[in-house]
Design a protein around this motif. Structure first.
Motif, PDB file in Angstrom:
ATOM      1  N   LEU A   1       0.828  -1.208   0.000  1.00  0.00           N
ATOM      2  CA  LEU A   1       0.000   0.000   0.000  1.00  0.00           C
ATOM      3  C   LEU A   1       0.861   1.257   0.000  1.00  0.00           C
ATOM      4  N   LEU A   2       1.977   1.223   0.695  1.00  0.00           N
ATOM      5  CA  LEU A   2       2.862   2.387   0.696  1.00  0.00           C
ATOM      6  C   LEU A   2       3.530   2.571  -0.662  1.00  0.00           C
ATOM      7  N   LYS A   3       3.954   1.467  -1.268  1.00  0.00           N
ATOM      8  CA  LYS A   3       4.587   1.559  -2.580  1.00  0.00           C
ATOM      9  C   LYS A   3       3.615   2.098  -3.617  1.00  0.00           C
ATOM     10  N   ALA A   4       2.346   1.681  -3.534  1.00  0.00           N
ATOM     11  CA  ALA A   4       1.331   2.157  -4.475  1.00  0.00           C
ATOM     12  C   ALA A   4       1.117   3.659  -4.366  1.00  0.00           C
ATOM     13  N   ALA A   5       1.397   4.191  -3.171  1.00  0.00           N
ATOM     14  CA  ALA A   5       1.247   5.635  -2.950  1.00  0.00           C
ATOM     15  C   ALA A   5       2.554   6.381  -3.191  1.00  0.00           C
ATOM     16  N   GLY A   6       3.576   5.660  -3.642  1.00  0.00           N
ATOM     17  CA  GLY A   6       4.860   6.299  -3.931  1.00  0.00           C
ATOM     18  C   GLY A   6       5.707   6.540  -2.708  1.00  0.00           C
ATOM     19  N   VAL A   7       5.452   5.793  -1.635  1.00  0.00           N
ATOM     20  CA  VAL A   7       6.221   5.937  -0.397  1.00  0.00           C
ATOM     21  C   VAL A   7       7.027   4.657  -0.181  1.00  0.00           C
ATOM     22  N   GLU A   8       8.325   4.768  -0.077  1.00  0.00           N
ATOM     23  CA  GLU A   8       9.178   3.583   0.062  1.00  0.00           C
ATOM     24  C   GLU A   8       9.009   2.946   1.435  1.00  0.00           C
ATOM     25  N   ASN A   9       9.134   3.760   2.479  1.00  0.00           N
ATOM     26  CA  ASN A   9       8.918   3.247   3.833  1.00  0.00           C
ATOM     27  C   ASN A   9       8.708   4.429   4.788  1.00  0.00           C
ATOM     28  N   PRO A  10       8.063   4.176   5.920  1.00  0.00           N
ATOM     29  CA  PRO A  10       7.764   5.260   6.870  1.00  0.00           C
ATOM     30  C   PRO A  10       8.871   5.461   7.895  1.00  0.00           C
ATOM     31  N   ALA A  11      10.051   5.860   7.425  1.00  0.00           N
ATOM     32  CA  ALA A  11      11.201   6.002   8.317  1.00  0.00           C
ATOM     33  C   ALA A  11      11.240   7.377   8.975  1.00  0.00           C
TER      34      ALA A  11
ATOM     35  N   ASP B   1       2.149  -8.050   2.765  1.00  0.00           N
ATOM     36  CA  ASP B   1       3.604  -7.921   2.824  1.00  0.00           C
ATOM     37  C   ASP B   1       3.893  -6.790   3.800  1.00  0.00           C
ATOM     38  N   TRP B   2       4.384  -7.134   4.997  1.00  0.00           N
ATOM     39  CA  TRP B   2       4.452  -6.163   6.080  1.00  0.00           C
ATOM     40  C   TRP B   2       5.884  -5.873   6.507  1.00  0.00           C
ATOM     41  N   GLY B   3       6.010  -4.722   7.146  1.00  0.00           N
ATOM     42  CA  GLY B   3       7.294  -4.313   7.690  1.00  0.00           C
ATOM     43  C   GLY B   3       7.092  -3.585   8.994  1.00  0.00           C
ATOM     44  N   LEU B   4       8.203  -3.280   9.645  1.00  0.00           N
ATOM     45  CA  LEU B   4       8.187  -2.563  10.924  1.00  0.00           C
ATOM     46  C   LEU B   4       8.961  -1.258  10.799  1.00  0.00           C
ATOM     47  N   ALA B   5       8.524  -0.266  11.535  1.00  0.00           N
ATOM     48  CA  ALA B   5       9.222   1.018  11.590  1.00  0.00           C
ATOM     49  C   ALA B   5       9.141   1.535  13.024  1.00  0.00           C
ATOM     50  N   PRO B   6      10.043   2.418  13.411  1.00  0.00           N
ATOM     51  CA  PRO B   6       9.954   2.993  14.753  1.00  0.00           C
ATOM     52  C   PRO B   6       8.657   3.778  14.934  1.00  0.00           C
ATOM     53  N   MET B   7       8.212   3.871  16.165  1.00  0.00           N
ATOM     54  CA  MET B   7       7.051   4.684  16.491  1.00  0.00           C
ATOM     55  C   MET B   7       7.306   6.139  16.075  1.00  0.00           C
TER      56      MET B   7
ATOM     57  N   GLU C   1      18.825 -14.273  16.071  1.00  0.00           N
ATOM     58  CA  GLU C   1      17.996 -15.467  15.870  1.00  0.00           C
ATOM     59  C   GLU C   1      16.543 -15.086  15.631  1.00  0.00           C
ATOM     60  N   TYR C   2      16.111 -14.053  16.314  1.00  0.00           N
ATOM     61  CA  TYR C   2      14.717 -13.602  16.172  1.00  0.00           C
ATOM     62  C   TYR C   2      14.416 -13.220  14.724  1.00  0.00           C
ATOM     63  N   PHE C   3      15.341 -12.520  14.080  1.00  0.00           N
ATOM     64  CA  PHE C   3      15.116 -12.068  12.711  1.00  0.00           C
ATOM     65  C   PHE C   3      15.345 -13.173  11.671  1.00  0.00           C
ATOM     66  N   LYS C   4      15.690 -14.364  12.134  1.00  0.00           N
ATOM     67  CA  LYS C   4      15.768 -15.514  11.239  1.00  0.00           C
ATOM     68  C   LYS C   4      14.447 -16.272  11.161  1.00  0.00           C
ATOM     69  N   LEU C   5      13.454 -15.817  11.924  1.00  0.00           N
ATOM     70  CA  LEU C   5      12.154 -16.480  11.914  1.00  0.00           C
ATOM     71  C   LEU C   5      11.554 -16.457  10.522  1.00  0.00           C
ATOM     72  N   ASP C   6      10.935 -17.562  10.141  1.00  0.00           N
ATOM     73  CA  ASP C   6      10.301 -17.661   8.837  1.00  0.00           C
ATOM     74  C   ASP C   6       9.186 -16.620   8.714  1.00  0.00           C
TER      75      ASP C   6
ATOM     76  N   PRO D   1      10.233  -9.850   8.539  1.00  0.00           N
ATOM     77  CA  PRO D   1      10.884  -8.899   7.636  1.00  0.00           C
ATOM     78  C   PRO D   1      12.329  -8.674   8.059  1.00  0.00           C
ATOM     79  N   THR D   2      13.215  -8.621   7.082  1.00  0.00           N
ATOM     80  CA  THR D   2      14.647  -8.519   7.401  1.00  0.00           C
ATOM     81  C   THR D   2      15.276  -7.228   6.899  1.00  0.00           C
ATOM     82  N   ASP D   3      14.454  -6.272   6.434  1.00  0.00           N
ATOM     83  CA  ASP D   3      14.996  -5.008   5.950  1.00  0.00           C
ATOM     84  C   ASP D   3      15.567  -4.211   7.123  1.00  0.00           C
ATOM     85  N   GLU D   4      16.400  -3.254   6.812  1.00  0.00           N
ATOM     86  CA  GLU D   4      17.093  -2.484   7.846  1.00  0.00           C
ATOM     87  C   GLU D   4      16.148  -1.654   8.706  1.00  0.00           C
TER      88      GLU D   4
END
Length: 426
Positions: free
Chosen positions: A158-168, A286-292, A355-360, A363-366
């Motif tokens: 949804l963010l990519k469709a709006a032209g936003v790469e990520n909410p950093a 397709d989900w990701g995490l960002a800081p509050m 190990e936590y970020f190796k979970l199946d 998301p593994t992005d920075e």
């Protein structure tokens, strides 16, 4: 492993109350499991739907074949009241799960929990996130095994469709503008830019954390900006309005997992939920995490959170075994057991995080990894004998503000007036 329901506990408490006048000094006989094993009882909520408990118990039993753990299963919504009733009735459940620090403070101050400083020292005070919440005049009556904190979930598509790469690195003003941009409606289907659940913490706890303020103070001017943000989003239609969400008992999971919300502030406990939903084919997001989002743009990330802990019942049948279990659960082996299912442990180090970020499915992005390292995690609610009463008042006034029955200014004034009068005795 057996499972004891609340009905069985209620019967035991009733029987205990009825026989208390003639019971011997030694109390009831210690329950034993089959095959000579020691039966260790642990209070939990919604056992079948809370996989961290099974993960911990199965792993502990495997490492300690002489122990049989019996969960005492209680409905989540009833948990605080039922544990209070159990303790008042002299219940002998060995380990009590502390769902929040408000109840912990009450039980500890009532003398209903055993001191476990030795357990904390063995695990290591510097190793346990959230431990300070359990410090009562230098004594610990519980040890945290998990530490949740709030961050921002977002739908990458949804963010990519709006032209936003990520909410950093968002401020709240930038977050509000982005939420409005992401709100769309087509073919009768509305997608909200974000979703705020009905809990008061979404407004009040983040305001307290990012202003370094005290929710027990009786002075609540620091809530104003955050309420204005929430109401602006609601008025613009960028979030589902509070009244609808509350009356329809809207599930935050449904809002995010079905793509009805592009962003969502929520706690880390939801990671296990979204991972499972994806695994079960119930969500394709397709989900990701960002800081509050932050009040200031100084590069520092402040959020709030709550630890979950285990305590030893003052009347435990097996006090020593209970201590050993808590030491294991709060330590590295317990941390590994719950990390495998997406639960954030209180014991935190580079190896466990890796190990936590190796979970199946994780998301593994920075940006997602950055979200896991906030600079400050403030406690959701202070540890105080005033917190439970304050929480009740703030909840009531929060609802009135969010449905428009009070203005922000009037609601904040009423909060202060009531807390000072009803709680602080001023």
């Amino acid at each position: 492993m057996k499972r004891t329901t609340l009905a069985a506990i209620a019967l035991a408490v009733t029987a205990g109350l009825g026989l208390s006048g003639c019971a011997g000094a030694a109390g009831p006989a210690e329950p034993q499991a089959q095959d000579g094993k020691t039966r260790l009882t642990v209070s939990v909520w919604n056992y079948e739907g809370t996989p961290e408990f099974k993960a911990l118990f199965d792993s502990y039993e495997a490492a300690n074949p002489d122990i049989d753990i019996e969960p005492v299963d209680i409905l989540a919504d009833d948990y605080p009241q039922k544990v209070t009733t159990m303790l008042a009735g002299g219940d002998t459940t060995d380990v009590l799960t502390m769902k929040n620090v408000i109840d912990y403070a009450r039980y500890a101050n009532n003398g209903q929990l055993q001191e476990i400083n030795g357990v904390v020292d063995t695990v290591g005070k510097d190793n346990l996130a959230g431990l300070d919440a359990f410090d009562i005049n230098g004594k610990y009556y519980a040890a945290p095994y998990r530490q949740d904190f709030w961050l921002l979930y977002y739908n990458k598509d949804l963010l990519k469709a709006a032209g936003v790469e990520n909410p950093a690195d968002l401020t709240w003003d930038e977050y509000t503008a982005l939420a409005k941009k992401l709100t769309t409606e087509a073919n009768g289907k509305k997608v909200y830019g974000t979703y705020h659940h009905i809990w008061r913490s979404v407004v009040q706890a983040i305001a307290a954390a990012q202003n370094g303020a005290d929710q027990n103070s009786g002075d609540y001017g620091f809530f104003e900006d955050q309420y204005n943000t929430a109401l602006d989003l609601q008025k613009s239609g960028a979030i589902l309005d509070f009244g609808t969400a509350k009356s329809q008992k809207t599930s935050y999971r449904t809002m995010f997992e079905t793509g009805q919300a592009a962003m969502m502030p929520m706690g880390t406990w939801y990671i296990a939920g979204i991972l499972q939903a994806k695994k079960d084919g119930k969500s394709t997001v397709d989900w990701g995490l960002a800081p509050m989002p932050q009040k200031n743009d100084d590069g520092k990330v402040t959020t709030f959170g709550s630890p979950t802990a285990f305590a030893v019942n003052k009347n435990a049948s097996h006090s020593e075994e209970a201590r050993k279990f808590i030491e294991w659960a709060a330590g590295e082996e317990g941390a590994k057991a719950i990390s495998k299912i997406g639960v954030v442990p209180a014991l935190q180090n580079d190896a466990i995080t890796a190990e936590y970020f190796k979970l199946d499915g994780m998301p593994t992005d920075e940006l997602s990894k950055k979200a896991f390292t906030p600079d400050t995690v403030a406690l959701e609610m202070p540890v105080s004998d005033k917190s439970a009463a304050t929480d009740k008042v703030l909840n009531q006034e929060h609802d009135l503000i969010m449905v428009g029955e009070r203005s922000v200014a009037d609601g904040i004034a009423e909060m202060g007036k009531r807390v000072k009068s009803e709680v602080l005795g001023q």
